[in-house]
Design a protein around this motif. Structure first.
Motif, mmCIF file in Angstrom:
data_model
loop_
_atom_site.group_PDB
_atom_site.id
_atom_site.type_symbol
_atom_site.label_atom_id
_atom_site.label_comp_id
_atom_site.label_asym_id
_atom_site.label_seq_id
_atom_site.Cartn_x
_atom_site.Cartn_y
_atom_site.Cartn_z
ATOM 1 N N ASP A 104 -13.388 140.620 11.385
ATOM 2 C CA ASP A 104 -12.938 140.122 12.686
ATOM 3 C C ASP A 104 -11.862 139.049 12.418
ATOM 4 N N GLU A 105 -11.618 138.166 13.328
ATOM 5 C CA GLU A 105 -10.479 137.242 13.220
ATOM 6 C C GLU A 105 -10.420 136.461 11.891
ATOM 7 N N ASN A 106 -11.501 135.762 11.570
ATOM 8 C CA ASN A 106 -11.433 134.955 10.355
ATOM 9 C C ASN A 106 -12.605 135.177 9.404
ATOM 10 N N LYS A 107 -13.407 136.179 9.692
ATOM 11 C CA LYS A 107 -14.549 136.442 8.815
ATOM 12 C C LYS A 107 -14.648 137.922 8.531
ATOM 13 N N SER A 108 -15.235 138.227 7.375
ATOM 14 C CA SER A 108 -15.474 139.647 7.084
ATOM 15 C C SER A 108 -16.946 139.836 6.752
ATOM 16 N N HIS A 109 -17.465 140.946 7.209
ATOM 17 C CA HIS A 109 -18.876 141.239 7.008
ATOM 18 C C HIS A 109 -19.028 142.605 6.361
ATOM 19 N N VAL A 110 -20.203 142.783 5.766
ATOM 20 C CA VAL A 110 -20.544 144.133 5.323
ATOM 21 C C VAL A 110 -21.752 144.561 6.167
ATOM 22 N N ILE A 111 -21.651 145.767 6.682
ATOM 23 C CA ILE A 111 -22.702 146.270 7.570
ATOM 24 C C ILE A 111 -23.344 147.500 6.947
ATOM 25 N N CYS A 112 -24.654 147.479 6.881
ATOM 26 C CA CYS A 112 -25.384 148.639 6.354
ATOM 27 C C CYS A 112 -26.210 149.234 7.498
ATOM 28 N N GLU A 113 -25.986 150.506 7.761
ATOM 29 C CA GLU A 113 -26.721 151.184 8.837
ATOM 30 C C GLU A 113 -27.554 152.326 8.258
ATOM 31 N N VAL A 114 -28.773 152.393 8.690
ATOM 32 C CA VAL A 114 -29.655 153.466 8.220
ATOM 33 C C VAL A 114 -30.216 154.209 9.432
ATOM 34 N N THR A 115 -30.149 155.521 9.379
ATOM 35 C CA THR A 115 -30.675 156.351 10.467
ATOM 36 C C THR A 115 -31.642 157.380 9.890
ATOM 37 N N VAL A 116 -32.783 157.478 10.506
ATOM 38 C CA VAL A 116 -33.795 158.457 10.073
ATOM 39 C C VAL A 116 -34.233 159.279 11.276
ATOM 40 N N ASP A 117 -34.299 160.591 11.069
ATOM 41 C CA ASP A 117 -34.809 161.456 12.133
ATOM 42 C C ASP A 117 -36.315 161.550 11.962
ATOM 43 N N TYR A 118 -37.046 160.793 12.767
ATOM 44 C CA TYR A 118 -38.504 160.745 12.627
ATOM 45 C C TYR A 118 -39.155 161.862 13.435
ATOM 46 N N ARG A 119 -39.985 162.645 12.773
ATOM 47 C CA ARG A 119 -40.702 163.740 13.454
ATOM 48 C C ARG A 119 -42.160 163.336 13.639
ATOM 49 N N PHE A 120 -42.648 163.433 14.843
ATOM 50 C CA PHE A 120 -44.052 163.094 15.111
ATOM 51 C C PHE A 120 -44.983 164.143 14.501
#
Lengths: 134, 140
Positions: A91-107
């Motif tokens: 963003d303007e003056n900062k940088s981030h690292v983003i980790c996203e995890v997605t799981v398809d959960y089956r009941f």
């Protein structure tokens, strides 16, 4: 057997059987909810570990490798290769690292292959980029 | 008492007593199964944590200490702490942990609950990181 069940004598046994079945269904649902909550907790952990690794090393690939490793440890075979996404956001003056995890959960996947219905679970962890740690 | 049992009321009472015994056996079995499940879950958690700690620190002592530390977080309610056996070793590029523990309820009438054995595997930290282990910037 049918004669016993049809008579009044068998009524208590039938009631016991129904109560036992209800209890088993109740217990199975409790176990399923517990599994759902632990899966949710584990994917948060995977996202945090991946994000933290990338933040410490300054390497997105190291972060992704760590996230994959933790996913294999905690949820073997459940997290698809495209289920882990790690990227840098500036963003303007900062940088981030983003980790996203997605799981398809089956009941009820432990009772029936493919499960019955399901939902997508998602977790995200945001860490400062490595030079912000200095 | 005998006259009560001979009447229809007594019959219902006897049936109810038998059904209650069956029902209570069932409920206790569910409880024992639940306790065993919780013990199994905590043993697996300890295995994960021990493997992770060893992968990060490369120290068996610290890994075992982390495992024993986890016992303090509710696990002792479901596991007998004195029965826990922690084994951690290096296998190729991985840290492998094997935990054996006995559940708190280890006998259900004539049925003996088996020892719980759980394993976990984590890749050694310096194989994930680019460069050597000396570049590790986290805290041991």
């Amino acid at each position: 057997m049918l004669g016993v069940i049809r008579s009044r004598k068998g009524s208590i046994f039938v009631e016991t059987a129904v109560a036992c079945i209800t209890l088993v269904v109740f217990l199975t649902c409790c176990v399923e909810i517990f599994t759902l909550i632990t899966t949710e907790m584990y994917i948060s952990k995977i996202a945090r570990e991946g994000g933290r690794e990338a933040s410490l090393t300054g390497s997105e690939s190291a972060g992704a490798a760590k996230a994959r490793d933790v996913a294999n440890q905690y949820l073997p075979g459940k997290v698809q290769s495209d289920g882990i996404r790690i990227y840098k956001a500036v963003d303007e003056n900062k940088s981030h690292v983003i980790c996203e995890v997605t799981v398809d959960y089956r009941f009820f996947s432990s009772l029936r292959s493919g499960g019955i219905g399901g939902r997508s679970l998602h977790a995200q962890a945001v860490y400062p980029w490595w030079d912000e740690n200095m | 008492m005998r006259s009560v049992l001979k009447t229809q009321k007594g019959q219902v009472m006897v049936e109810f007593a038998i059904a209650m015994i069956i029902f209570m056996l069932f409920v206790f079995a569910l409880f024992a199964f639940g306790m065993w499940g919780a013990a199994s879950f905590f043993t697996q958690e300890i295995a994960h944590e021990v493997a992770r700690k060893y992968a990060v620190t490369d120290s068996v002592t610290q890994a075992e200490s982390a495992g024993k530390g986890l016992m303090g977080r509710m696990a002792y309610v479901f596991i007998k702490p004195e029965t826990i056996q922690i084994e951690v070793r290096k296998e190729g590029t991985s840290a492998v942990s094997e935990i054996k523990a006995k559940p708190r309820i280890d006998k259900y009438f004539v049925f003996h609950m088996p020892y719980i054995t759980k394993t976990s595997e984590a890749t050694l930290e310096h194989y994930i990181r680019e460069g050597s282990k000396d570049q590790y910037v986290g805290r041991y």
